[in-house]
Design an enzyme around this catalytic site. Structure first.
Site, mmCIF file in Angstrom:
data_model
loop_
_atom_site.group_PDB
_atom_site.id
_atom_site.type_symbol
_atom_site.label_atom_id
_atom_site.label_comp_id
_atom_site.label_asym_id
_atom_site.label_seq_id
_atom_site.Cartn_x
_atom_site.Cartn_y
_atom_site.Cartn_z
ATOM 1 N N GLU A 162 0.716 -1.139 -0.180
ATOM 2 C CA GLU A 162 0.137 0.304 -0.012
ATOM 3 C C GLU A 162 0.666 1.366 -0.282
ATOM 4 O O GLU A 162 0.483 2.505 -0.908
ATOM 5 C CB GLU A 162 -0.898 0.190 1.883
ATOM 6 C CG GLU A 162 -2.132 -0.941 1.595
ATOM 7 C CD GLU A 162 -2.975 -0.501 -0.007
ATOM 8 O OE1 GLU A 162 -2.944 0.082 -0.582
ATOM 9 O OE2 GLU A 162 -3.424 -1.786 -1.144
ATOM 10 N N CYS A 207 -12.052 3.166 -15.810
ATOM 11 C CA CYS A 207 -12.270 4.263 -15.183
ATOM 12 C C CYS A 207 -10.897 5.555 -15.681
ATOM 13 O O CYS A 207 -10.807 6.212 -14.187
ATOM 14 C CB CYS A 207 -13.108 4.889 -13.852
ATOM 15 S SG CYS A 207 -13.937 6.390 -13.985
ATOM 16 N N CYS A 210 -15.851 3.516 -20.471
ATOM 17 C CA CYS A 210 -17.139 3.744 -19.742
ATOM 18 C C CYS A 210 -18.707 2.276 -20.444
ATOM 19 O O CYS A 210 -19.147 1.726 -19.720
ATOM 20 C CB CYS A 210 -18.343 4.751 -20.345
ATOM 21 S SG CYS A 210 -17.409 6.241 -19.432
ATOM 22 N N CYS A 261 -17.580 -0.553 -18.223
ATOM 23 C CA CYS A 261 -17.466 -0.305 -16.755
ATOM 24 C C CYS A 261 -18.635 -1.178 -16.202
ATOM 25 O O CYS A 261 -20.233 -0.581 -16.634
ATOM 26 C CB CYS A 261 -17.565 1.113 -16.138
ATOM 27 S SG CYS A 261 -17.842 1.823 -15.138
ATOM 28 N N CYS A 292 -23.869 6.104 -13.720
ATOM 29 C CA CYS A 292 -23.088 7.001 -14.013
ATOM 30 C C CYS A 292 -23.267 8.386 -14.241
ATOM 31 O O CYS A 292 -23.605 8.627 -15.310
ATOM 32 C CB CYS A 292 -21.668 6.743 -14.961
ATOM 33 S SG CYS A 292 -20.243 7.772 -14.503
HETATM 34 S S1 SF4 Z 1 -18.912 4.966 -16.183
HETATM 35 FE FE1 SF4 Z 1 -19.067 6.609 -14.598
HETATM 36 S S2 SF4 Z 1 -17.632 5.341 -13.377
HETATM 37 FE FE2 SF4 Z 1 -17.595 3.987 -15.225
HETATM 38 S S3 SF4 Z 1 -15.788 4.490 -16.481
HETATM 39 FE FE3 SF4 Z 1 -17.156 5.631 -17.315
HETATM 40 S S4 SF4 Z 1 -17.166 7.713 -16.195
HETATM 41 FE FE4 SF4 Z 1 -15.864 5.964 -14.823
#
Ligand code: SF4
Length: 356
Positions: free
Chosen positions: A39, A194, A201, A204, A210
């Site tokens: 970490e 992200c 996205c 994602c 989002c």
């Molecule tokens: S949908 Fe939102 S959280 Fe997901 S990668 Fe795109 S910007 Fe990031």
């Protein structure tokens, strides 16, 4: 946790199960010391860079006790090339504190962990989650980016109010069940999906709600740090060498820039003014300066001019000992060395520097 928080966590955990990283060296252990090493190294440094340093560090210092007993020079040497050397100094101090204050047992209370040198609230949370499965949120740079976009939260995360809101969101989404998988998952999403510049996205797992994605405003979140002018500082790095081709290294003061690292003596500092007198004295050959090197710190850019200097004899204020050492070409480093200095030493080592 509300229902969207539950859904968020469920999606993160499911995604992590299918696509997340499971084979990183620090994921194969619940030893808080090993997790702590990872970490600290991962603060400001990417996974691929950290892995060899992590393995090397643990080979040399496999236990908390080994770290606490090691000399700072040894710790900084193992850290050489990783940058942000304050991390290593704090880590070393913190290990000694755990031995002294907690009888060598890593504390399990977040307040105690976060009070150790170099461990913020997020790092403390990550260690306690991965080592002990505690129900705690984390908020590293990657997670901040995911949450700032998901909630379309305005403002720079370095501002206290913005950070405080991000912590609230982090708490809201952190599940009681599967906290380790969730934490690793959200870190991985931040690091691999992200992305700062071109977030992926379409793949994602939390894209369904989002806000930044819906408004096509991903690039606006998180807001960048208010820009500030980064001033230039200049220094001359004296490459003082003897007739055996050895270079004189000086240990820097324990705190401040490159604190505790071995470096080339500089002119332009208080000891530099003493060197100025030496350079103007007899028995000194000053060579042509090498090309400048630029090194960027968070608050300034340092322009280093390396200047080869051949000395027949050392001035009185230099005595070999804890503060000064002759570095033999290609020899073992006496301790930690900052990257620009390491580059100069490497270049020096490829040259024929012995005087006939
Ligand atoms: S949908 Fe939102 S959280 Fe997901 S990668 Fe795109 S910007 Fe990031």
């Amino acid at each position: 946790m509300n229902s969207s928080g539950t859904e968020f966590a469920t999606r993160v955990i499911r995604w992590h199960h299918l696509w997340g990283r499971h084979h990183l060296p620090w994921q194969q252990t619940q030893d808080p010391y090993r997790i702590w090493v990872s970490e600290i190294m991962l603060q400001q440094t990417q996974v691929a860079t950290v892995i060899p340093y992590f393995n090397r560090f643990l080979k040399a210092l496999p236990t908390l006790n080994d770290l606490a007993q090691a000399e700072l020079d040894e710790v900084l040497r193992l850290w050489t090339g990783l940058g942000y050397y304050a991390r290593a100094r704090h880590f070393h101090r913190a290990a000694r504190e755990v031995i002294k204050t907690h009888h060598g047992l890593f504390p399990e209370r977040i307040e105690e962990v976060a009070a150790l040198p170099g461990i913020g609230r997020s790092t403390a949370g990550a260690i306690l989650v991965f080592a002990f499965g505690h129900h705690l949120p984390i908020l590293d740079g990657n997670v901040k980016r995911v949450l700032a976009r998901w909630y379309a939260l305005p403002g720079w995360p370095g501002h206290r109010e913005v950070e405080s809101k991000l912590w609230q969101h982090a708490w809201r989404n952190t599940p009681q069940e599967g906290v380790g998988r969730y934490t690793q998952g959200i870190m991985d999403i931040g690091a691999t999906i992200c992305l700062r510049r071109a977030p992926l996205c379409e793949v994602c797992p939390v894209g369904w709600r989002c806000r930044a994605r819906r408004a096509s405003s991903q690039a606006l979140f998180p807001a960048p740090k208010p820009s500030h002018h980064r001033p230039l500082r200049t220094t001359t790095a004296l490459m003082i060498h003897n007739s055996r081709g050895e270079l004189l290294l000086e240990r820097r003061p324990p705190s401040g820039v490159w604190g505790g690292l071995w470096s080339l003596p500089e002119s332009g500092t208080s000891s530099g003014s003493r060197w100025q007198g030496v350079l103007e004295g007899p028995g000194v050959e000053v060579g042509c300066p090498w090309p400048e090197i630029r090194h960027t710190f968070s608050h300034f850019t340092l322009v280093i001019t390396p200047l080869p200097v051949h000395l027949k004899s050392l001035p009185k204020f230099v005595e070999e000992g804890p503060k000064w050492v002759w570095y033999r070409q290609g020899g073992e480093l006496p301790g930690g060395v900052a990257t620009p200095v390491l580059k100069l030493l490497k270049r020096w080592s490829t040259m024929d520097n012995e005087s006939p």
